[in-house]
Design an enzyme around this catalytic site. Structure first.
Site, PDB file in Angstrom:
ATOM      1  N   CYS A   2      31.814  55.020  17.166  1.00 30.83           N
ATOM      2  CA  CYS A   2      32.967  54.168  17.440  1.00 30.83           C
ATOM      3  C   CYS A   2      33.239  54.139  18.944  1.00 30.83           C
ATOM      4  O   CYS A   2      32.512  54.726  19.739  1.00 30.83           O
ATOM      5  CB  CYS A   2      34.184  54.696  16.689  1.00 30.83           C
ATOM      6  N   LEU A  51      33.294  51.773  13.921  1.00 34.57           N
ATOM      7  CA  LEU A  51      32.061  51.532  13.185  1.00 34.57           C
ATOM      8  C   LEU A  51      32.168  52.369  11.922  1.00 34.57           C
ATOM      9  O   LEU A  51      32.147  53.598  11.975  1.00 34.57           O
ATOM     10  CB  LEU A  51      30.838  51.948  14.002  1.00 34.57           C
ATOM     11  N   ALA A  52      32.319  51.728  10.776  1.00 37.97           N
ATOM     12  CA  ALA A  52      32.624  52.425   9.527  1.00 37.97           C
ATOM     13  C   ALA A  52      31.341  52.948   8.886  1.00 37.97           C
ATOM     14  O   ALA A  52      30.537  52.175   8.369  1.00 37.97           O
ATOM     15  CB  ALA A  52      33.358  51.483   8.569  1.00 37.97           C
ATOM     16  N   ILE A  53      31.160  54.265   8.918  1.00 37.33           N
ATOM     17  CA  ILE A  53      30.007  54.921   8.301  1.00 37.33           C
ATOM     18  C   ILE A  53      30.447  55.749   7.090  1.00 37.33           C
ATOM     19  O   ILE A  53      29.809  55.741   6.051  1.00 37.33           O
ATOM     20  CB  ILE A  53      29.285  55.835   9.315  1.00 37.33           C
ATOM     21  N   ILE A  54      31.541  56.497   7.248  1.00 35.26           N
ATOM     22  CA  ILE A  54      32.112  57.292   6.165  1.00 35.26           C
ATOM     23  C   ILE A  54      33.437  56.647   5.738  1.00 35.26           C
ATOM     24  O   ILE A  54      34.267  56.331   6.583  1.00 35.26           O
ATOM     25  CB  ILE A  54      32.363  58.749   6.615  1.00 35.26           C
ATOM     26  N   ASN A  75      35.698  59.432  17.978  1.00 35.21           N
ATOM     27  CA  ASN A  75      34.354  58.871  17.874  1.00 35.21           C
ATOM     28  C   ASN A  75      33.442  60.013  17.474  1.00 35.21           C
ATOM     29  O   ASN A  75      33.275  60.971  18.235  1.00 35.21           O
ATOM     30  CB  ASN A  75      33.903  58.275  19.213  1.00 35.21           C
ATOM     31  N   GLY A  76      32.852  59.951  16.290  1.00 26.78           N
ATOM     32  CA  GLY A  76      31.949  61.022  15.916  1.00 26.78           C
ATOM     33  C   GLY A  76      31.809  61.206  14.425  1.00 26.78           C
ATOM     34  O   GLY A  76      32.305  60.398  13.628  1.00 26.78           O
ATOM     35  N   VAL A 267       9.277  50.250  17.575  1.00 29.18           N
ATOM     36  CA  VAL A 267       9.242  49.133  18.514  1.00 29.18           C
ATOM     37  C   VAL A 267       8.115  49.353  19.518  1.00 29.18           C
ATOM     38  O   VAL A 267       7.794  50.487  19.876  1.00 29.18           O
ATOM     39  CB  VAL A 267      10.592  48.975  19.250  1.00 29.18           C
ATOM     40  N   THR A 316      14.277  56.381  34.581  1.00 32.25           N
ATOM     41  CA  THR A 316      13.733  56.778  33.285  1.00 32.25           C
ATOM     42  C   THR A 316      14.584  56.264  32.137  1.00 32.25           C
ATOM     43  O   THR A 316      14.074  55.781  31.126  1.00 32.25           O
ATOM     44  CB  THR A 316      13.642  58.319  33.191  1.00 32.25           C
ATOM     45  N   ARG A 319      14.100  52.453  31.674  1.00 29.04           N
ATOM     46  CA  ARG A 319      12.776  52.168  31.093  1.00 29.04           C
ATOM     47  C   ARG A 319      12.791  52.396  29.584  1.00 29.04           C
ATOM     48  O   ARG A 319      12.243  51.602  28.813  1.00 29.04           O
ATOM     49  CB  ARG A 319      11.728  53.082  31.724  1.00 29.04           C
ATOM     50  N   SER A 341      17.231  59.973  14.581  1.00 29.62           N
ATOM     51  CA  SER A 341      16.265  59.884  15.667  1.00 29.62           C
ATOM     52  C   SER A 341      15.867  61.276  16.148  1.00 29.62           C
ATOM     53  O   SER A 341      16.465  62.278  15.769  1.00 29.62           O
ATOM     54  CB  SER A 341      16.861  59.061  16.819  1.00 29.62           C
TER      55      SER A 341
END
Length: 587
Positions: A2, A51-54, A75-76, A267, A316, A319, A341
């Site tokens: 979020c 951002l609704a995840i739970i 946020n977390g 990607v 870095t 890139r 990830s």
């Protein structure tokens, strides 16, 4: 992830100020496109872009305690929230949000509760009973956070720099593992692991302990009420993430809701190393694999957006962020809101190719400590902001607090790269998952050489960026670089090009100070360059700078780099000669 923005004690509770806070909060809407919230208490404002995840249905923020005297914007993800709720049985919860426990823990324990949280987080908590507040950031800095101060005495806290840079007299990075208290008027460290002192550990290496700790870290991150997947480059770290996820998905809440067929995403440029390796791993694991292609020109066209969202001019990071930024947009378009990830493994286990030159275990361990401490300015920043630009959340099990403490407690002698014993970089991690009876991965993937993300998406990507910078930054401009940019002076045309764009978006002096600098070879810290005298004058953050180690290392002679770079191939009309770095590593 979020987006949060708090303005505290701004000496102005007018409607105009509320409108300004709303305007600034909207700059973070990409992080949380699902809902917006704003709470005002006198001259303090707490805003949230969700951002609704739970608990997507009822977990909107800000969140409160029972009588709404404690207000929190977060946020977390708090992975142990269900366990914490059991210990708060005398409290009444309004939502199913994992973050609501923060308000109730504060009621019970005051400022001392932060270390109880197992997860990643940035939050601001306002106690309206005495008009005090606290703010905190997770142990490693997986979630981004900035703090600033206004001329009116106000304190500003934002998930991204763009939420406060235009309204603060001074701002800076909110340090990971710290808490800021208005009562004490400053920071204090809440995260104090043994490894932070850089003292040399001596616990013998136990491969099963490493395996179990990592599997536990992955399982925690399967906590989701929305569709999810894994980022799969085909390298060791992302492949282990995918393999462990596949093994444990069945029977979890996520598996029961979304099925046991895991989606994987990769990607790269056409024909890149990562695309080939990822396809092989996906076939082996049986994932639903999505191969996303981009051209060098696609990436160059996105550079300005990438710099705006990542808020850095570090070469870095840019890139590597660009392919991730492009991939995240396509992943979100497929309806996925969360991915797991593999960031953090190289810092913990000494996985970068320059670690081949570590002179002894003491130096290796101290370098891994330095790398972990700096992650919030590099890989954490990239992984979070490049994905959050499109409302996608990235979770990183290698940076689990318990896993780091397990991995950093072992005798670093086992992390030393010893080719004569068959020990390549990250041998301790590879060995932990080398199971002959029930293989996690094919052997050649388990022992694939380290490939930095910006290299693995296709070697012509970095070559193309350098050629593009050659067209836009002249030799005359480079001669004046130290006068134009006295802080973190760019030493290459590519670095100069990124710096110009960054300062157009973020012209404040405070902004440039948030970005790390200094020389690097193959992603080393400046200190590790001392490991080889040849590195001092031949610096490049690419893994291909590790000549004698990387299988596709730079040609030490000047090479012809294409200037027409729309497709990433070499059938091009105009050639620019660019000297490449010379770094020899002997083993």
């Amino acid at each position: 992830m979020c987006g949060i923005l708090a303005v505290l004690g701004c000496a102005n509770d007018s409607q105009a100020k509320r409108v300004r806070v709303l305007e600034l909060s909207r700059r973070l809407k990409h992080r949380g496109p699902d809902w917006s919230g704003l709470y005002q208490f006198g001259d303090s404002f707490l805003s949230h872009q969700r951002l609704a995840i739970i608990d997507p249905a009822s977990g909107d923020q800000p969140l409160y305690n029972e009588d709404k005297s404690i207000i929190v914007t977060v946020n977390g993800e708090i992975y142990n929230h269900e366990e914490l709720r059991k210990n708060l049985s005398n409290h009444k919860f309004r939502t199913g949000s994992d973050c609501e426990v923060i308000a109730h823990l504060y009621e019970e324990h005051g400022e001392g509760f932060v270390d109880m949280l197992d997860g990643v987080f940035s939050f601001v908590l306002l106690d309206s009973r005495d008009n005090s507040f606290i703010a905190a950031r997770d142990a490693i800095g997986v979630t981004p956070l900035y703090i600033g101060w206004g001329l009116d005495g106000s304190v500003w806290i934002s998930s991204e720099m763009k939420g406060l840079n235009d309204d603060c007299e001074h701002f800076e990075i909110f340090p990971p593992g710290h808490l800021y208290s208005s009562k004490e008027g400053g920071f204090k460290r809440w995260y104090n692991p043994t490894w932070y002192t850089e003292s040399i550990p001596s616990i013998p290496y136990d491969p099963l302990a490493i395996r179990k700790a990592f599997e536990k870290a992955v399982i925690k991150r399967l906590m989701t009420d929305v569709p999810f997947g894994v980022l799969l480059s085909g390298g060791l770290d992302s492949s282990l993430v995918a393999s462990v996820t596949i093994r444990h998905l069945a029977g979890t809440r996520a598996g029961n809701q979304w099925g046991n067929k895991l989606h994987s995403f990769c990607v790269g440029l056409e024909g890149s190393p990562d695309l080939k390796a990822a396809k092989e791993v996906a076939d082996y694991l049986g994932t639903v694999h999505h191969e996303l292609h981009f051209t060098v020109q696609d990436g160059i066209d996105a550079i300005e957006d990438v710099i705006y969202h990542t808020e850095t001019y570090d070469v870095t990071s840019i890139r590597a962020s660009t392919p991730m930024f492009l991939m995240s947009r396509k992943i979100k378009a497929l309806g996925v809101k969360m991915v797991i990830s593999g960031e953090g493994s190289d810092e913990i286990f000494g996985g970068y190719l320059y670690f081949h030159k570590a002179p002894n275990k003491e130096e290796l361990h101290q370098e891994t400590c330095r790398k972990i401490k700096a992650l919030h300015q590099y890989d954490c920043l990239r992984a979070n902001k490049a994905t959050s630009a499109w409302g996608l959340e990235a979770r990183v099990p290698f940076l689990d607090k318990e896993f780091i403490e397990e991995a950093m407690s072992i005798d670093p002698e086992s992390k030393m790269i010893q080719p004569d014993l068959g020990r390549i970089e990250k041998w301790v991690l590879r060995k932990a998952f080398d199971d002959e009876e029930n293989p996690y991965l094919p052997k050649h993937i388990l022992y694939r050489q380290k490939e930095q993300f910006s290299d693995g998406v296709g070697y012509s990507w970095i070559d193309g960026l350098k050629a593009h910078a050659e067209l836009h930054v002249s030799d005359r401009m480079m001669l004046n670089a130290r006068k134009i940019y006295p802080h973190n002076t760019p030493t290459t045309k590519e670095g100069y090009y990124y710096r110009m764009i960054f300062e157009r978006f973020f012209p404040q002096n405070s902004a440039k100070l948030t970005v790390p600098g200094g020389p690097s070879v193959a992603c080393s810290t400046a200190k590790a360059i001392e490991w080889d005298a040849k590195w001092a004058n031949n610096l490049d953050p690419s893994g291909r700078a590790a000549l004698g180690v990387h299988d596709s290392a730079y040609d030490p002679s000047p090479q012809k780099i294409p200037a027409s770079i729309s497709s990433g191939n070499d059938s091009l009309s105009r050639i620019i000669e660019v000297a490449t770095p010379i770094v020899t590593i002997q083993t």
